[in-house]
Design a protein around this motif. Structure first.
Motif, PDB file in Angstrom:
ATOM      1  N   PHE A 179       0.807  -1.215   0.000  1.00 34.14           N
ATOM      2  CA  PHE A 179       0.000   0.000   0.000  1.00 34.14           C
ATOM      3  C   PHE A 179       0.843   1.270   0.000  1.00 34.14           C
ATOM      4  N   TYR A 180       2.026   1.242   0.598  1.00 31.22           N
ATOM      5  CA  TYR A 180       2.892   2.408   0.522  1.00 31.22           C
ATOM      6  C   TYR A 180       3.281   2.694  -0.924  1.00 31.22           C
ATOM      7  N   ALA A 181       3.392   1.657  -1.707  1.00 30.90           N
ATOM      8  CA  ALA A 181       3.725   1.828  -3.120  1.00 30.90           C
ATOM      9  C   ALA A 181       2.612   2.566  -3.861  1.00 30.90           C
ATOM     10  N   LEU A 182       1.376   2.309  -3.482  1.00 28.40           N
ATOM     11  CA  LEU A 182       0.253   3.017  -4.102  1.00 28.40           C
ATOM     12  C   LEU A 182       0.315   4.511  -3.815  1.00 28.40           C
ATOM     13  N   GLU A 183       0.685   4.866  -2.573  1.00 22.75           N
ATOM     14  CA  GLU A 183       0.813   6.280  -2.231  1.00 22.75           C
ATOM     15  C   GLU A 183       1.924   6.925  -3.055  1.00 22.75           C
ATOM     16  N   GLY A 184       3.050   6.229  -3.182  1.00 24.24           N
ATOM     17  CA  GLY A 184       4.153   6.753  -3.975  1.00 24.24           C
ATOM     18  C   GLY A 184       3.796   6.899  -5.437  1.00 24.24           C
ATOM     19  N   LEU A 185       2.988   5.983  -5.945  1.00 19.58           N
ATOM     20  CA  LEU A 185       2.568   6.034  -7.340  1.00 19.58           C
ATOM     21  C   LEU A 185       1.762   7.298  -7.618  1.00 19.58           C
ATOM     22  N   SER A 186       0.885   7.661  -6.695  1.00 18.65           N
ATOM     23  CA  SER A 186       0.082   8.875  -6.865  1.00 18.65           C
ATOM     24  C   SER A 186       0.971  10.104  -6.973  1.00 18.65           C
ATOM     25  N   GLN A 187       2.000  10.184  -6.118  1.00 18.37           N
ATOM     26  CA  GLN A 187       2.917  11.318  -6.157  1.00 18.37           C
ATOM     27  C   GLN A 187       3.717  11.339  -7.453  1.00 18.37           C
ATOM     28  N   LEU A 188       4.131  10.167  -7.913  1.00 23.72           N
ATOM     29  CA  LEU A 188       4.888  10.083  -9.156  1.00 23.72           C
ATOM     30  C   LEU A 188       4.030  10.523 -10.340  1.00 23.72           C
ATOM     31  N   MET A 189       2.773  10.148 -10.337  1.00 30.02           N
ATOM     32  CA  MET A 189       1.875  10.558 -11.422  1.00 30.02           C
ATOM     33  C   MET A 189       1.721  12.074 -11.463  1.00 30.02           C
ATOM     34  N   ILE A 190       1.656  12.699 -10.303  1.00 29.02           N
ATOM     35  CA  ILE A 190       1.569  14.164 -10.235  1.00 29.02           C
ATOM     36  C   ILE A 190       2.818  14.790 -10.852  1.00 29.02           C
ATOM     37  N   THR A 191       3.985  14.232 -10.515  1.00 28.68           N
ATOM     38  CA  THR A 191       5.242  14.752 -11.053  1.00 28.68           C
ATOM     39  C   THR A 191       5.308  14.574 -12.563  1.00 28.68           C
ATOM     40  N   ILE A 192       4.912  13.411 -13.049  1.00 33.44           N
ATOM     41  CA  ILE A 192       4.931  13.157 -14.493  1.00 33.44           C
ATOM     42  C   ILE A 192       4.022  14.135 -15.225  1.00 33.44           C
ATOM     43  N   ASN A 193       2.847  14.371 -14.687  1.00 36.92           N
ATOM     44  CA  ASN A 193       1.918  15.318 -15.320  1.00 36.92           C
ATOM     45  C   ASN A 193       2.459  16.745 -15.297  1.00 36.92           C
ATOM     46  N   ARG A 194       3.196  17.088 -14.225  1.00 36.28           N
ATOM     47  CA  ARG A 194       3.798  18.421 -14.150  1.00 36.28           C
ATOM     48  C   ARG A 194       4.886  18.580 -15.203  1.00 36.28           C
ATOM     49  N   ILE A 195       5.729  17.548 -15.356  1.00 31.01           N
ATOM     50  CA  ILE A 195       6.792  17.594 -16.376  1.00 31.01           C
ATOM     51  C   ILE A 195       6.177  17.652 -17.768  1.00 31.01           C
ATOM     52  N   LYS A 196       5.126  16.893 -17.960  1.00 26.44           N
ATOM     53  CA  LYS A 196       4.418  16.895 -19.244  1.00 26.44           C
ATOM     54  C   LYS A 196       3.899  18.305 -19.576  1.00 26.44           C
ATOM     55  N   ARG A 197       3.357  18.948 -18.590  1.00 29.67           N
ATOM     56  CA  ARG A 197       2.780  20.290 -18.782  1.00 29.67           C
ATOM     57  C   ARG A 197       3.875  21.349 -19.005  1.00 29.67           C
ATOM     58  N   MET A 198       4.987  21.248 -18.275  1.00 33.62           N
ATOM     59  CA  MET A 198       5.989  22.308 -18.284  1.00 33.62           C
ATOM     60  C   MET A 198       7.093  22.106 -19.319  1.00 33.62           C
ATOM     61  N   TYR A 199       7.513  20.829 -19.552  1.00 30.67           N
ATOM     62  CA  TYR A 199       8.720  20.610 -20.341  1.00 30.67           C
ATOM     63  C   TYR A 199       8.582  19.645 -21.509  1.00 30.67           C
ATOM     64  N   ASN A 200       7.640  18.712 -21.424  1.00 32.32           N
ATOM     65  CA  ASN A 200       7.616  17.646 -22.428  1.00 32.32           C
ATOM     66  C   ASN A 200       6.182  17.184 -22.679  1.00 32.32           C
ATOM     67  N   PRO A 201       5.475  17.857 -23.577  1.00 34.53           N
ATOM     68  CA  PRO A 201       4.071  17.512 -23.820  1.00 34.53           C
ATOM     69  C   PRO A 201       3.859  16.105 -24.375  1.00 34.53           C
ATOM     70  N   ASP A 202       4.922  15.483 -24.890  1.00 34.82           N
ATOM     71  CA  ASP A 202       4.802  14.139 -25.464  1.00 34.82           C
ATOM     72  C   ASP A 202       5.019  13.027 -24.438  1.00 34.82           C
ATOM     73  N   LEU A 203       5.354  13.382 -23.204  1.00 39.57           N
ATOM     74  CA  LEU A 203       5.619  12.378 -22.179  1.00 39.57           C
ATOM     75  C   LEU A 203       4.352  11.604 -21.839  1.00 39.57           C
ATOM     76  N   ALA A 204       4.488  10.285 -21.719  1.00 42.76           N
ATOM     77  CA  ALA A 204       3.335   9.440 -21.404  1.00 42.76           C
ATOM     78  C   ALA A 204       3.754   8.322 -20.457  1.00 42.76           C
ATOM     79  N   ILE A 205       2.785   7.772 -19.751  1.00 36.94           N
ATOM     80  CA  ILE A 205       3.041   6.586 -18.935  1.00 36.94           C
ATOM     81  C   ILE A 205       3.021   5.373 -19.860  1.00 36.94           C
ATOM     82  N   THR A 206       4.169   4.758 -20.046  1.00 37.29           N
ATOM     83  CA  THR A 206       4.240   3.570 -20.891  1.00 37.29           C
ATOM     84  C   THR A 206       3.602   2.378 -20.187  1.00 37.29           C
ATOM     85  N   GLY A 207       3.824   2.290 -18.877  1.00 38.94           N
ATOM     86  CA  GLY A 207       3.211   1.185 -18.149  1.00 38.94           C
ATOM     87  C   GLY A 207       3.670   1.096 -16.709  1.00 38.94           C
TER      88      GLY A 207
END
Length: 253
Positions: free
Chosen positions: A152-180
């Motif tokens: 379950f701690y991994a699930l919490e970390g995943l949520s934070q990582l998704m926020i970071t990925i979306n921020r990078i996507k918005r600010m620096y790399n619009p083509d960034l995606a979650i591959t899996g």
């Protein structure tokens, strides 16, 4: 032109480096030219593909600071279709040096522009943090693979990582995606594993790799020999599972 994939999770000990090394080796076995970039100062990816960290003069640090071009840093590994840009502990200080550069978030992207056409895949092993090294990797990447355990701690970390990925996507790399999202150290007999998988299916069903990586002795042993699992024991369960992960990756990006 090579696809660039980051392996990232800010939580340590989830099989991130193991997944990067073995997915890269599996892609090589399948006939693709693969470059791994070791962006973790611990350098476990470097040693995991049979390259000694001692005395390295051309590393990821020199790539980031621009002291050397990528072509002069790439090392051929003993394994089929597999090359590496190695690292050692000197990389830890380079993260702070990045702030001295203009557009510091794009140092890796710019460095890779000259060589990514030489490879089918470039896989980046990120450090277990969401600092400037990981930001650089995300800014250069087409996709991110998130290795994670069923806890379950991994699930919490995943949520934070998704926020970071979306921020990078918005600010620096619009083509960034979650591959899996790649489940590692899996034990299907545990109730907790079933509960976490159920939770992931509710929110990320389209992102989950069908293949799960089981707990496997050979996977644990292989880095000690400087080998990907396939070259340690190609008949081991872990080696076969990472071949399947590589096949899935090809269809995902």
């Amino acid at each position: 032109m090579g696809k660039i994939i980051s392996f990232a999770n800010q939580k340590g000990g989830v099989g991130k480096t193991t997944s990067c090394v073995n997915t890269a080796a599996s892609l090589g076995i399948l006939g693709y030219k693969v470059l791994i970039i070791d962006l973790d100062p611990q350098g476990n990816t470097t040693s995991g593909v049979g390259i000694s960290k001692k005395g390295l003069k051309a590393t990821t640090k020199e790539l980031l600071t621009g002291e050397l071009p990528a072509k002069e840093i790439i090392k051929e590994t003993p394994y089929e279709n597999l090359w590496v840009i190695p690292t050692n502990t000197a990389l830890a200080g380079a993260e702070f040096d990045l702030f001295d550069f203009d557009e510091s978030e794009f140092r890796i992207k710019k460095a890779l522009d000259e060589i990514k056409q030489d490879f089918d895949y470039v896989l980046i092993d990120c450090p277990p943090s969401l600092g400037m090294l990981t930001v650089n990797a995300f800014a250069a990447s087409d996709g991110v693979i998130v290795p994670m355990q069923c806890e379950f701690y991994a699930l919490e970390g995943l949520s934070q990582l998704m926020i970071t990925i979306n921020r990078i996507k918005r600010m620096y790399n619009p083509d960034l995606a979650i591959t899996g999202i790649l489940i590692t150290m899996y034990n299907g007999r545990l109730l907790l594993s079933m509960q976490v998988i159920s939770e992931l299916n509710q929110h990320y069903s389209d992102k989950l790799f069908e293949t799960k990586i089981s707990r496997n002795v050979k996977l644990t042993e292989a880095p000690g020999f400087g080998k990907p699992a396939y070259y340690h024991d190609k008949n081991s369960k872990g080696a076969k599972e990472y071949i399947e992960v590589a096949k899935e990756l090809i269809t995902r990006i």
